[in-house]
Design a protein around this motif. Structure first.
Motif, PDB file in Angstrom:
ATOM      1  N   GLY A 181       0.536   4.386  -5.726  1.00 23.91           N
ATOM      2  CA  GLY A 181      -0.558   4.831  -4.896  1.00 23.91           C
ATOM      3  C   GLY A 181      -1.758   5.196  -5.756  1.00 23.91           C
ATOM      4  N   TYR A 218       0.968  11.087  -7.955  1.00 23.81           N
ATOM      5  CA  TYR A 218       1.059   9.681  -7.588  1.00 23.81           C
ATOM      6  C   TYR A 218       2.413   9.370  -6.951  1.00 23.81           C
ATOM      7  N   CYS A 219       2.358   8.586  -5.908  1.00 26.33           N
ATOM      8  CA  CYS A 219       3.562   8.059  -5.277  1.00 26.33           C
ATOM      9  C   CYS A 219       3.932   6.741  -5.959  1.00 26.33           C
ATOM     10  N   CYS A 262       3.529  10.311   1.485  1.00 26.23           N
ATOM     11  CA  CYS A 262       3.173   8.975   0.992  1.00 26.23           C
ATOM     12  C   CYS A 262       3.671   7.965   2.004  1.00 26.23           C
ATOM     13  N   GLN A 309       0.838  -1.191   0.000  1.00 32.43           N
ATOM     14  CA  GLN A 309       0.000   0.000   0.000  1.00 32.43           C
ATOM     15  C   GLN A 309       0.873   1.240   0.000  1.00 32.43           C
ATOM     16  N   LEU A 310       0.520   2.178  -0.866  1.00 32.05           N
ATOM     17  CA  LEU A 310       1.106   3.502  -0.877  1.00 32.05           C
ATOM     18  C   LEU A 310      -0.042   4.478  -0.727  1.00 32.05           C
ATOM     19  N   ALA A 311      -0.053   5.213   0.365  1.00 29.99           N
ATOM     20  CA  ALA A 311      -1.178   6.085   0.678  1.00 29.99           C
ATOM     21  C   ALA A 311      -0.720   7.537   0.653  1.00 29.99           C
ATOM     22  N   GLU A 312      -1.147   8.269  -0.397  1.00 29.91           N
ATOM     23  CA  GLU A 312      -0.790   9.681  -0.517  1.00 29.91           C
ATOM     24  C   GLU A 312      -1.760  10.550   0.293  1.00 29.91           C
TER      25      GLU A 312
END
Length: 116
Positions: free
Chosen positions: A107, A94-95, A21, A2-5
């Motif tokens: 992300g 976007y990450c 991120c 998971q990549l959460a920006e």
């Protein structure tokens, strides 16, 4: 994985935002991290990149001197400090993470709108 920006929003021209991120599920400290952006009707372009240990960065010409990428491996987080924002910086940001073996992670993106 998971990549959460977070940190996107509406800002006036000349203003600043800081994107974050938070990463989980992969070897963050061994992965190069990047920020990309995609404006309406355009492709996704790299904005900034940082190596796994943070010793080297590179930027798109359009953001040099205004944006700064950094990372905190202990917090598994990468940041993008954006100053002197312009309307043309409006995009979904976007990450991206790239593991040592080449696998890339993305992300879901955060919207940045620069408008008066």
């Amino acid at each position: 994985v998971q990549l959460a920006e977070s940190g996107g929003g509406l800002v006036q021209p000349g203003g600043s935002l800081r994107l974050s991120c938070a990463a989980s599920g992969f070897t963050f400290s061994s992965s190069a991290m990047s920020w990309y952006r995609q404006a309406p009707g355009k492709g996704r372009d790299m904005v900034a990149r940082i190596t796994s240990a943070g010793g080297s960065t590179n930027y798109a010409d359009s953001v040099k001197g205004r944006f700064t990428i950094s990372r905190d491996n202990a917090k598994r987080t990468v940041y993008l400090q954006m100053n002197s924002l312009k309307p043309e910086d409006t995009a979904v940001y976007y990450c991206n993470g790239r593991a040592p073996w080449g696998t890339m992670y993305w992300g879901q993106g955060t919207q940045v709108t620069v408008s008066s």
